[in-house]
Design a protein around this motif. Structure first.
Motif, PDB file in Angstrom:
ATOM      1  N   ALA A  76       0.834  -1.205   0.000  1.00  0.00           N
ATOM      2  CA  ALA A  76       0.000   0.000   0.000  1.00  0.00           C
ATOM      3  C   ALA A  76       0.870   1.256   0.000  1.00  0.00           C
ATOM      4  O   ALA A  76       1.892   1.324   0.678  1.00  0.00           O
ATOM      5  N   SER A  77       0.425   2.253  -0.749  1.00  0.00           N
ATOM      6  CA  SER A  77       1.129   3.538  -0.724  1.00  0.00           C
ATOM      7  C   SER A  77       0.810   4.248   0.592  1.00  0.00           C
ATOM      8  O   SER A  77      -0.153   3.896   1.288  1.00  0.00           O
ATOM      9  N   PHE A  78       1.598   5.254   0.919  1.00  0.00           N
ATOM     10  CA  PHE A  78       1.340   5.997   2.150  1.00  0.00           C
ATOM     11  C   PHE A  78      -0.017   6.687   2.079  1.00  0.00           C
ATOM     12  O   PHE A  78      -0.752   6.709   3.061  1.00  0.00           O
ATOM     13  N   TYR A  79      -0.367   7.221   0.926  1.00  0.00           N
ATOM     14  CA  TYR A  79      -1.653   7.902   0.761  1.00  0.00           C
ATOM     15  C   TYR A  79      -2.808   6.943   1.074  1.00  0.00           C
ATOM     16  O   TYR A  79      -3.716   7.286   1.828  1.00  0.00           O
ATOM     17  N   THR A  80      -2.772   5.747   0.513  1.00  0.00           N
ATOM     18  CA  THR A  80      -3.825   4.759   0.744  1.00  0.00           C
ATOM     19  C   THR A  80      -3.884   4.376   2.218  1.00  0.00           C
ATOM     20  O   THR A  80      -4.963   4.296   2.812  1.00  0.00           O
ATOM     21  N   PHE A  81      -2.723   4.138   2.809  1.00  0.00           N
ATOM     22  CA  PHE A  81      -2.653   3.783   4.221  1.00  0.00           C
ATOM     23  C   PHE A  81      -3.192   4.918   5.090  1.00  0.00           C
ATOM     24  O   PHE A  81      -3.954   4.685   6.028  1.00  0.00           O
ATOM     25  N   LEU A  82      -2.837   6.138   4.758  1.00  0.00           N
ATOM     26  CA  LEU A  82      -3.284   7.300   5.512  1.00  0.00           C
ATOM     27  C   LEU A  82      -4.806   7.439   5.476  1.00  0.00           C
ATOM     28  O   LEU A  82      -5.437   7.658   6.508  1.00  0.00           O
TER      29      LEU A  82
END
Length: 104
Positions: A76-82
């Motif tokens: 997962a990208s940081f954006y998705t995780f965030l």
């Protein structure tokens, strides 16, 4: 260099190495996203409109939590995780509020 040109992965690395300015830049980068998420939830549940500020605080706590717990070895990208962590944080606080409101 301004904070919008920065790579969030590098900023997370710098924050974990002890650079407090990296956290400040991450907050600046993602505060509009936090506001959009809260607004989206408030539009979906109008009875929560009066709690907009409380949910924004919860969203910012989700941002801090995501920065501390993100692992870059996942898919997962940081954006998705965030987004995931923030929405879960807000929904948990809403659930807790509804439980406390119903039992009092």
């Amino acid at each position: 260099m301004n904070c919008y040109d920065a790579n969030p992965y590098e900023l997370i690395y710098y924050y974990r190495c002890g650079c407090e300015w990296a956290m400040e830049w991450l907050v600046i980068m993602y505060r509009n996203l936090m506001h959009r998420i809260v607004t989206e939830i408030c539009h979906a549940r109008p009875e929560l409109q009066e709690s907009h500020d409380d949910m924004y605080v919860e969203a910012m706590m989700g941002l801090y939590d995501a920065i501390r717990t993100y692992r870059d070895d996942t898919s997962a990208s940081f954006y998705t995780f965030l987004v995931l962590v923030t929405k879960r944080s807000i929904m948990n606080s809403i659930r807790q509020y509804m439980l406390n409101d119903n039992f009092q």
